[in-house]
Write a protein that holds these residues in place. Structure first.
Motif, mmCIF file in Angstrom:
data_model
loop_
_atom_site.group_PDB
_atom_site.id
_atom_site.type_symbol
_atom_site.label_atom_id
_atom_site.label_comp_id
_atom_site.label_asym_id
_atom_site.label_seq_id
_atom_site.Cartn_x
_atom_site.Cartn_y
_atom_site.Cartn_z
ATOM 1 N N ASN A 63 -19.647 36.762 -7.474
ATOM 2 C CA ASN A 63 -19.482 35.545 -6.877
ATOM 3 C C ASN A 63 -20.056 35.634 -5.583
ATOM 4 O OD1 ASN A 63 -18.338 34.491 -9.216
ATOM 5 N ND2 ASN A 63 -16.393 34.963 -8.389
ATOM 6 N N ALA A 87 -15.387 33.299 -4.219
ATOM 7 C CA ALA A 87 -15.703 31.670 -4.512
ATOM 8 C C ALA A 87 -14.290 30.871 -4.888
ATOM 9 C CB ALA A 87 -16.649 31.729 -5.771
ATOM 10 N N PRO A 144 -17.802 29.351 -10.575
ATOM 11 C CA PRO A 144 -16.863 30.287 -10.051
ATOM 12 C C PRO A 144 -15.781 29.821 -9.383
ATOM 13 C CG PRO A 144 -18.769 30.650 -8.809
ATOM 14 C CD PRO A 144 -19.172 29.575 -9.892
ATOM 15 N N PRO A 182 -15.647 26.639 -4.654
ATOM 16 C CA PRO A 182 -17.471 26.843 -4.763
ATOM 17 C C PRO A 182 -18.036 25.641 -3.986
ATOM 18 C CG PRO A 182 -16.034 26.296 -6.781
ATOM 19 C CD PRO A 182 -14.891 26.559 -5.789
ATOM 20 N N SER A 236 -29.042 38.836 -8.525
ATOM 21 C CA SER A 236 -28.892 37.307 -8.671
ATOM 22 C C SER A 236 -30.159 36.742 -9.031
ATOM 23 C CB SER A 236 -28.360 36.661 -7.305
ATOM 24 O OG SER A 236 -27.015 37.187 -7.183
ATOM 25 N N ARG A 250 -21.021 38.659 -11.816
ATOM 26 C CA ARG A 250 -19.659 38.093 -11.657
ATOM 27 C C ARG A 250 -18.763 38.358 -10.449
ATOM 28 N NH1 ARG A 250 -17.943 34.940 -15.514
ATOM 29 N NH2 ARG A 250 -15.629 35.424 -15.054
ATOM 30 N N GLU A 279 -25.538 34.098 -10.851
ATOM 31 C CA GLU A 279 -25.032 35.462 -10.438
ATOM 32 C C GLU A 279 -24.377 36.049 -11.630
ATOM 33 O OE1 GLU A 279 -23.829 38.446 -9.299
ATOM 34 O OE2 GLU A 279 -21.770 37.811 -9.569
ATOM 35 N N THR A 306 -22.169 31.409 -12.678
ATOM 36 C CA THR A 306 -22.154 32.643 -13.035
ATOM 37 C C THR A 306 -22.142 32.558 -14.683
ATOM 38 O OG1 THR A 306 -20.700 34.720 -12.744
ATOM 39 C CG2 THR A 306 -19.567 32.567 -13.194
#
Length: 170
Positions: A45, A119, A114, A122, A51, A43, A40, A147
């Motif tokens: 998330n 997130a 993240p 995660p 992406s 940033r 990602e 990320t």
């Protein structure tokens, strides 16, 4: 002749035993947990048009009973060339909590796990049981993403298109 009869009886018994073992093994349910790992680059998330799929990333499927320390099942796997994985889960885990988590990135420039925004946790929780209304053995996990340290160029344009302020995400 008596010797041949004993050998025939022994072989028949051995074959019966092997077929019994195969029958017992085939009654143990198995499932395939499938999902995707991505990088990602903005940033925020969550997966978006910028992406990037992440081949070679490592993920872990883990189930536990009461308490995180009571691990009942665990298996790791890697993503393919398209960032997708398929993990074979053995057994029914109806009374357990199962989740797929990120273990290791395959990219040094996109290796942060993240823990903010969308997130906060995660991982992707997954139900691995035959007693949930699903009639096949495939379980789809939500996408998971590593990320980058900095946002990529082009993210600002995408934020405007989506009408979001990346500084005020939950």
């Amino acid at each position: 002749m008596a010797y041949l009869t004993k050998i025939a009886v022994f072989l028949a018994g051995a074959l019966s035993l092997l077929s019994l073992i195969t029958t017992v093994e085939s009654t143990v349910p198995h499932f395939f947990v499938k999902g995707q790992v991505y990088c990602e680059v903005c940033r925020i998330n969550f997966i978006n048009k910028l992406s990037e799929p992440m081949p070679g990333a490592t993920v872990r499927l883990q189930c536990h009973g009461e308490g995180k320390g009571n691990i009942t099942y665990s298996i790791e796997g890697k993503t393919d060339a398209h960032g997708r994985y398929s993990l074979k889960a053995e057994g029914d885990h109806e009374d357990e909590e199962c989740e797929v988590t990120l273990v290791k990135s395959s990219r040094h420039d996109c290796a942060e796990i993240p823990n903010e925004g969308w997130a906060l946790e995660p991982s992707s929780k997954i139900t691995i049981t035959q007693n949930n209304g699903f009639h096949d053995d495939i379980r789809e996990a939500n996408p998971l993403g590593f990320t980058t340290k900095k946002r990529a160029e082009g993210c600002g344009r995408m934020f405007k298109e989506l009408q979001i302020d990346p500084n005020h995400l939950i």
